[in-house]
Each structure stands twice: as C-alpha cells, then as structure tokens.
Design a protein around this motif. Structure first.
Motif, PDB file in Angstrom:
ATOM      1  N   MET A  43       0.809  -1.224   0.000  1.00  0.00           N
ATOM      2  CA  MET A  43       0.000   0.000   0.000  1.00  0.00           C
ATOM      3  C   MET A  43       0.844   1.278   0.000  1.00  0.00           C
ATOM      4  O   MET A  43       0.762   2.091  -0.914  1.00  0.00           O
ATOM      5  CB  MET A  43      -0.967   0.003   1.177  1.00  0.00           C
ATOM      6  CG  MET A  43      -1.938   1.178   1.092  1.00  0.00           C
ATOM      7  SD  MET A  43      -3.145   1.208   2.405  1.00  0.00           S
ATOM      8  CE  MET A  43      -4.373   0.073   1.809  1.00  0.00           C
ATOM      9  N   PHE A  44       1.668   1.462   1.024  1.00  0.00           N
ATOM     10  CA  PHE A  44       2.498   2.679   1.056  1.00  0.00           C
ATOM     11  C   PHE A  44       3.831   2.423   0.362  1.00  0.00           C
ATOM     12  O   PHE A  44       4.365   1.316   0.408  1.00  0.00           O
ATOM     13  CB  PHE A  44       2.752   3.118   2.506  1.00  0.00           C
ATOM     14  CG  PHE A  44       1.604   3.869   3.097  1.00  0.00           C
ATOM     15  CD1 PHE A  44       1.515   5.242   2.960  1.00  0.00           C
ATOM     16  CD2 PHE A  44       0.601   3.201   3.766  1.00  0.00           C
ATOM     17  CE1 PHE A  44       0.445   5.943   3.498  1.00  0.00           C
ATOM     18  CE2 PHE A  44      -0.477   3.890   4.308  1.00  0.00           C
ATOM     19  CZ  PHE A  44      -0.554   5.264   4.175  1.00  0.00           C
ATOM     20  N   GLN A  49       8.299   7.455   1.770  1.00  0.00           N
ATOM     21  CA  GLN A  49       8.531   7.715   3.197  1.00  0.00           C
ATOM     22  C   GLN A  49       9.925   8.267   3.405  1.00  0.00           C
ATOM     23  O   GLN A  49      10.152   9.179   4.177  1.00  0.00           O
ATOM     24  CB  GLN A  49       8.373   6.423   4.017  1.00  0.00           C
ATOM     25  CG  GLN A  49       6.990   5.850   3.980  1.00  0.00           C
ATOM     26  CD  GLN A  49       5.937   6.895   4.230  1.00  0.00           C
ATOM     27  OE1 GLN A  49       6.075   7.691   5.138  1.00  0.00           O
ATOM     28  NE2 GLN A  49       4.908   6.916   3.420  1.00  0.00           N
ATOM     29  N   GLN A  54       5.559  11.999   0.448  1.00  0.00           N
ATOM     30  CA  GLN A  54       4.195  11.623   0.814  1.00  0.00           C
ATOM     31  C   GLN A  54       3.779  12.260   2.150  1.00  0.00           C
ATOM     32  O   GLN A  54       2.681  12.802   2.248  1.00  0.00           O
ATOM     33  CB  GLN A  54       4.042  10.100   0.823  1.00  0.00           C
ATOM     34  CG  GLN A  54       2.836   9.570   1.581  1.00  0.00           C
ATOM     35  CD  GLN A  54       1.517  10.068   1.038  1.00  0.00           C
ATOM     36  OE1 GLN A  54       1.463  10.639  -0.036  1.00  0.00           O
ATOM     37  NE2 GLN A  54       0.470   9.897   1.802  1.00  0.00           N
ATOM     38  N   ILE A  62      -4.394  18.270   4.315  1.00  0.00           N
ATOM     39  CA  ILE A  62      -5.321  18.521   5.436  1.00  0.00           C
ATOM     40  C   ILE A  62      -5.343  20.018   5.763  1.00  0.00           C
ATOM     41  O   ILE A  62      -6.410  20.614   5.945  1.00  0.00           O
ATOM     42  CB  ILE A  62      -4.939  17.684   6.675  1.00  0.00           C
ATOM     43  CG1 ILE A  62      -5.176  16.199   6.351  1.00  0.00           C
ATOM     44  CG2 ILE A  62      -5.777  18.088   7.894  1.00  0.00           C
ATOM     45  CD1 ILE A  62      -4.848  15.251   7.472  1.00  0.00           C
ATOM     46  N   HIS A  97      -9.489   1.932   7.185  1.00  0.00           N
ATOM     47  CA  HIS A  97      -8.128   2.461   7.349  1.00  0.00           C
ATOM     48  C   HIS A  97      -8.120   3.867   7.963  1.00  0.00           C
ATOM     49  O   HIS A  97      -7.109   4.290   8.528  1.00  0.00           O
ATOM     50  CB  HIS A  97      -7.417   2.530   5.981  1.00  0.00           C
ATOM     51  CG  HIS A  97      -7.069   1.185   5.424  1.00  0.00           C
ATOM     52  ND1 HIS A  97      -7.494   0.757   4.186  1.00  0.00           N
ATOM     53  CD2 HIS A  97      -6.332   0.170   5.937  1.00  0.00           C
ATOM     54  CE1 HIS A  97      -7.036  -0.460   3.957  1.00  0.00           C
ATOM     55  NE2 HIS A  97      -6.324  -0.842   5.000  1.00  0.00           N
ATOM     56  N   MET A 136     -13.874  11.791   1.220  1.00  0.00           N
ATOM     57  CA  MET A 136     -13.069  10.888   0.379  1.00  0.00           C
ATOM     58  C   MET A 136     -13.627   9.475   0.390  1.00  0.00           C
ATOM     59  O   MET A 136     -13.655   8.805  -0.637  1.00  0.00           O
ATOM     60  CB  MET A 136     -11.612  10.917   0.835  1.00  0.00           C
ATOM     61  CG  MET A 136     -10.966  12.245   0.511  1.00  0.00           C
ATOM     62  SD  MET A 136      -9.184  12.224   0.525  1.00  0.00           S
ATOM     63  CE  MET A 136      -8.887  11.852   2.220  1.00  0.00           C
ATOM     64  N   ASP A 381       1.419  14.660  -5.298  1.00  0.00           N
ATOM     65  CA  ASP A 381       1.102  16.005  -5.793  1.00  0.00           C
ATOM     66  C   ASP A 381       1.567  17.040  -4.778  1.00  0.00           C
ATOM     67  O   ASP A 381       0.972  17.208  -3.734  1.00  0.00           O
ATOM     68  CB  ASP A 381      -0.411  16.102  -5.980  1.00  0.00           C
ATOM     69  CG  ASP A 381      -0.814  17.439  -6.562  1.00  0.00           C
ATOM     70  OD1 ASP A 381       0.015  18.369  -6.544  1.00  0.00           O
ATOM     71  OD2 ASP A 381      -1.951  17.542  -7.027  1.00  0.00           O
TER      72      ASP A 381
HETATM   73  C1  HEM Z   1      -1.688   9.393  -0.800  1.00  0.00           C
HETATM   74  C2  HEM Z   1      -4.253  12.516   1.842  1.00  0.00           C
HETATM   75  C3  HEM Z   1      -6.034   8.864   4.478  1.00  0.00           C
HETATM   76  C4  HEM Z   1      -3.020   5.844   2.204  1.00  0.00           C
HETATM   77  C5  HEM Z   1      -2.256  10.540  -0.327  1.00  0.00           C
HETATM   78  C6  HEM Z   1      -2.025  11.844  -0.866  1.00  0.00           C
HETATM   79  C7  HEM Z   1      -2.741  12.714  -0.136  1.00  0.00           C
HETATM   80  C8  HEM Z   1      -3.416  11.968   0.893  1.00  0.00           C
HETATM   81  C9  HEM Z   1      -2.835  14.214  -0.350  1.00  0.00           C
HETATM   82  C10 HEM Z   1      -1.136  12.167  -2.066  1.00  0.00           C
HETATM   83  C11 HEM Z   1      -1.942  11.959  -3.302  1.00  0.00           C
HETATM   84  C12 HEM Z   1      -1.163  12.221  -4.562  1.00  0.00           C
HETATM   85  O1  HEM Z   1      -0.365  11.377  -4.935  1.00  0.00           O
HETATM   86  O2  HEM Z   1      -1.364  13.266  -5.132  1.00  0.00           O
HETATM   87  C13 HEM Z   1      -4.934  11.790   2.806  1.00  0.00           C
HETATM   88  C14 HEM Z   1      -5.817  12.367   3.794  1.00  0.00           C
HETATM   89  C15 HEM Z   1      -6.318  11.344   4.547  1.00  0.00           C
HETATM   90  C16 HEM Z   1      -5.745  10.130   4.017  1.00  0.00           C
HETATM   91  C17 HEM Z   1      -6.082  13.841   3.935  1.00  0.00           C
HETATM   92  C18 HEM Z   1      -7.275  11.377   5.706  1.00  0.00           C
HETATM   93  C19 HEM Z   1      -8.226  12.295   5.881  1.00  0.00           C
HETATM   94  C20 HEM Z   1      -5.385   7.725   4.076  1.00  0.00           C
HETATM   95  C21 HEM Z   1      -5.623   6.407   4.629  1.00  0.00           C
HETATM   96  C22 HEM Z   1      -4.751   5.557   4.005  1.00  0.00           C
HETATM   97  C23 HEM Z   1      -3.988   6.345   3.047  1.00  0.00           C
HETATM   98  C24 HEM Z   1      -6.658   6.087   5.688  1.00  0.00           C
HETATM   99  C25 HEM Z   1      -4.564   4.077   4.248  1.00  0.00           C
HETATM  100  C26 HEM Z   1      -4.144   3.608   5.391  1.00  0.00           C
HETATM  101  C27 HEM Z   1      -2.373   6.566   1.224  1.00  0.00           C
HETATM  102  C28 HEM Z   1      -1.370   6.000   0.342  1.00  0.00           C
HETATM  103  C29 HEM Z   1      -0.992   7.017  -0.534  1.00  0.00           C
HETATM  104  C30 HEM Z   1      -1.773   8.178  -0.167  1.00  0.00           C
HETATM  105  C31 HEM Z   1      -0.845   4.572   0.384  1.00  0.00           C
HETATM  106  C32 HEM Z   1       0.028   6.914  -1.680  1.00  0.00           C
HETATM  107  C33 HEM Z   1       1.299   7.600  -1.409  1.00  0.00           C
HETATM  108  C34 HEM Z   1       2.445   6.751  -0.963  1.00  0.00           C
HETATM  109  O3  HEM Z   1       2.523   5.567  -1.221  1.00  0.00           O
HETATM  110  O4  HEM Z   1       3.346   7.296  -0.326  1.00  0.00           O
HETATM  111  N1  HEM Z   1      -3.116  10.639   0.753  1.00  0.00           N
HETATM  112  N2  HEM Z   1      -4.920  10.432   2.963  1.00  0.00           N
HETATM  113  N3  HEM Z   1      -4.399   7.642   3.120  1.00  0.00           N
HETATM  114  N4  HEM Z   1      -2.582   7.863   0.899  1.00  0.00           N
HETATM  115 FE1  HEM Z   1      -3.799   9.123   1.880  1.00  0.00          FE
END
Ligand code: HEM
Length: 392
Positions: A43-44, A49, A54, A62, A97, A136, A381
């Motif tokens: 997933m991540f 990281q 990210q 937020i 999640h 979302m 982004d």
């Molecule tokens: C990516 C926001 C909750 C997993 C992202 C991105 C944003 C974001 C802005 C970058 C998107 C892009 O590529 O443009 C948020 C916000 C959350 C939230 C505001 C809660 C309100 C979650 C949850 C999970 C999650 C609950 C799962 C446990 C991921 C993953 C990525 C991602 C895996 C891809 C980036 C990476 O692999 O480093 N999220 N997210 N997010 N988010 Fe979230």
C-alpha cells in the motif's frame, strides 16, 4: 460544512498547525508503521517515506482542506478530493483504514503541540479530519462500486517487454486469471505492485498507453536510484506475473470540440499517447497542438507511436524541443512564448514540476484561463501545496 464552534479555533490554529505538520507527519508515519507494518506491504511506498514527499502531501492536503473550509463555507475542494480518492482507490484504501491514520496522526499532533493541543483544538481538527475523510470515503466507495470487479489488484502476465526509447521499457500485461477488466478512460493509470527482493510488495502508478485490445500497457522510465523501476527494467521478464489494479485517475481527455494543447516532457508523454489514441479512434477532426520536450529523439519514450498518432489526426500538429536537437526540433528547453496557442484551447500538462510551472505560466500569459489547464503529476502532488495559481 465546518461547525460554528470549530471555525474560530481553526482560524486561530491553522498557522501553527500548518507550520508544525512537516514535523508532525514523520512521527505520525513512524508510529503508524510500527503498529501496522502490513501497510508497507503493497500500500504505502517506502521510497516516498524516505524522501518525505508523501508525508508532506498528506499533511499539506489537510491544512489546505481546512483553509478551503474557512474561505468557502459552502463547498469542498472537489479537485483535490477527487485526485486523492482516485489515488487511494488504486491502492485499495478502505473506510476501516481511516481510524488507523486518525489515531496515529492525532497522537503525533498531541505529542508535538504539547499543552497547545487543548481538548478544544483537538476537537476542531478532529472535525476537519472527519469531514475530509468522509468526503473521500464517499468518492472512493463510488469509484470501487463502478469497477468491473471487487478486487484491489488482479494478476497480469507480462506478455511483451520492449525498449521504448533509451531509459524506458514498455510492458504489455495480459490478464492471468478470469477477473473482469474495467475499461480504462484515456489518461488513467494503474497501480502495479512489484515484489521486492526482501519479499515486500511496493506499489507504483503508471499511466496506461495504447496497447493491444484486452491488455494493459505501461511505459516505465528507469530511475536508477528508485526502488521499483530498476526491478521492472532489469529483473522482470516476459511470462512473469505482476499485480495490477483497476484503472483510476481523473486527468482524462477533455471531451467536446475545443482545441487541445497537449504539453509533455520525457515520460510525461504517456497520458498524451492515450489521448491521441482515443482521438484517432474517434476519427476526431479537433485542432490539437502537440508539444513535447526531451533530451533527444533517442530518449523520447514511444517516439514512433507519438509521431504516428499525430500523423493520423488531420487537425494535429507536433512541435518538439530537444536538448540535443535534430532536424526540425527547437533547441533546448521548451519555450512557449513563441508558440501561438489556439484560442479557446484546453491545455493538458504532464512532466516534471518546473517544466509544468513554466508551461502553465506561459499559457496563462497568452490568456488561457487557469481552469482550462489540467495537469498530471507523476508522483505525490506537491504542486497544489505551494501554488496559489491553482485557484485561478
Ligand atoms: C496518498 C491525503 C487517508 C493511504 C495521499 C495523498 C494525499 C493523501 C494528499 C497524495 C496523493 C497524490 O499522490 O497526489 C490523505 C488524507 C487522509 C488520508 C487527507 C485522511 C483524511 C489515508 C488512509 C490511508 C492512506 C486512511 C490508508 C491507510 C495513502 C497511500 C498514498 C496516499 C498509500 C500513496 C502515497 C504513498 O505511497 O506514499 N493521501 N490520505 N491515506 N494515501 Fe492518503
């Protein structure tokens, strides 16, 4: 909508929270992955990281959402929510999640802010988090519900692997089981999960490029310092099986008959190939100005296909900028000041951030309204976090 109780608290604290979030989020991720190491398997992205992109993206979104709520009491930043929801859906993020992220994020906030994290402050930011999360989750549920299957990833076999310019390989992937394939909209991407030498799966998104019917085709630019692309380039062979998601992404071909300007650099050509292929299939007569920048003709990914598609469209014209120019190329970086963009055009940009910023400014200077310019960033982004022009 933000409650009247929380609004003044957010107004008072948004400055300090935005300032502290870059320090809060590394701690948030450390604590979350200590408790849930499984989230790093498929997933991540571990690389995100490590390079911090990210953490900044999530944190910044937020804070951006909170400031949007303050200045637009009646609405939501739909573009931001949609972009993130598509990315989440391609990774299999589920409603269950969100409490996990919430627990570790708010734990980190409380530790960082200390006494300043009063119950009142925590409650107000809690409200912001859940407004954003609920919005979302709704979009993600809609996306999941409209796919042809209910799996996050399905197995696909590498049917062909070809060099597609220096530093890029194209992989054609065919279904390896009976999972129904969701049709892709031109410009969308898939997440591909790749097994690393230590057994952990790492996800990456790749835009779909034109390929044989019933397959997914991607073009992968080698990042020698990356974790996943060297494996796809050097280790993955024809016959191997990769896990591939349904297609997602909301930067898609603007339909209608307005002129199009498709501006790309390097591997940013991939969504443009999908758009051009779709236009060819539609037998479109639209005016399409195709602008591409690269180091040289040799590094230009899928160059022949790009040129062929342009040649098949009666209204399309190609201009190129090369650092090592050949015949007919402009010399050096793309410079749009001398290019007359068709009036009323819709512009789509894809390439590195500085490239897109320059192209966007040049288009705006020629009178193209900001809302007629779409962009696709390959990677988290971060532009939206720093660019007030996005509201123009
Ligand atoms: C990516 C926001 C909750 C997993 C992202 C991105 C944003 C974001 C802005 C970058 C998107 C892009 O590529 O443009 C948020 C916000 C959350 C939230 C505001 C809660 C309100 C979650 C949850 C999970 C999650 C609950 C799962 C446990 C991921 C993953 C990525 C991602 C895996 C891809 C980036 C990476 O692999 O480093 N999220 N997210 N997010 N988010 Fe979230």
């Amino acid at each position: 909508m933000l409650s009247e109780k929380s609004r003044p608290v957010i107004e008072q604290t948004i400055g300090v929270v935005a300032e502290r979030i870059p320090f809060i989020t590394p701690e948030f991720y450390r604590s979350m992955f200590a408790a849930r190491p499984d989230l790093l398997d498929g997933m991540f992205s571990r690389a995100n990281q490590e390079n911090g992109s990210q953490p900044q993206a999530l944190a910044g979104s937020i804070a951006m959402f909170a400031s949007w709520l303050l200045s637009h009491p009646e609405g939501y930043p739909d573009e931001l929510l949609s972009r993130v929801a598509h990315k989440h859906a391609s990774l299999g993020v589920l409603p269950e999640h969100y409490p996990v992220v919430h627990e570790h994020l708010f734990g980190a906030i409380a530790r960082d802010l200390g006494d300043a994290a009063t119950p009142e402050v925590v409650a107000a930011w809690d409200e912001v988090y859940w407004l954003m999360a609920d919005a979302m989750i709704r979009i993600e549920e809609g996306l999941y519900g409209s796919r042809a299957n209910d799996v996050v990833v399905a197995p696909f076999r590498v049917a062909a692997k070809e060099q597609a310019g220096v530093g890029t390989v194209a992989l054609t992937l065919e279904p390896a089981d009976g999972t129904p394939m969701t049709p892709a909209v031109a410009g969308q991407y898939v997440t591909v999960q790749v097994r690393m030498p230590d057994g952990v799966h790492q996800p990456r998104q790749f835009t779909l490029v034109p390929g044989p019917e019933g397959t997914r085709r991607i073009a992968v630019r080698l990042d020698e310092r990356g974790e996943v692309t060297p494996v796809l380039h050097h280790d993955v062979r024809v016959g191997d099986v990769l896990q591939v998601s349904n297609p997602y992404g909301d930067v898609v071909l603007p339909e209608g008959d307005r002129p199009l300007v498709l501006v790309s650099a390097g591997i940013g050509v991939t969504p443009m190939l999908a758009f051009l292929d779709r236009l060819v299939r539609q037998e479109s007569r639209r005016e399409v100005l195709v602008l591409h920048a690269d180091r040289s003709a040799a590094t230009w990914p899928l160059r022949e296909l790009h040129e062929l598609l342009v040649a098949e469209l009666p209204g399309a014209r190609l201009e190129t900028w090369m650092e090592t120019p050949g015949e007919g190329d402009h010399d050096g970086f793309m410079d749009l000041t001398g290019v007359r963009l068709p009036s009323g055009a819709q512009v789509v940009l894809c390439g590195p951030l500085p490239f897109m910023r320059a192209a966007r400014s040049a288009a705006v200077a020629q009178g193209v309204p900001g809302r007629s310019i779409a962009y696709e960033i390959l990677g988290p982004d971060q532009w939206m976090l720093h660019d007030d022009a996005r509201e123009a």
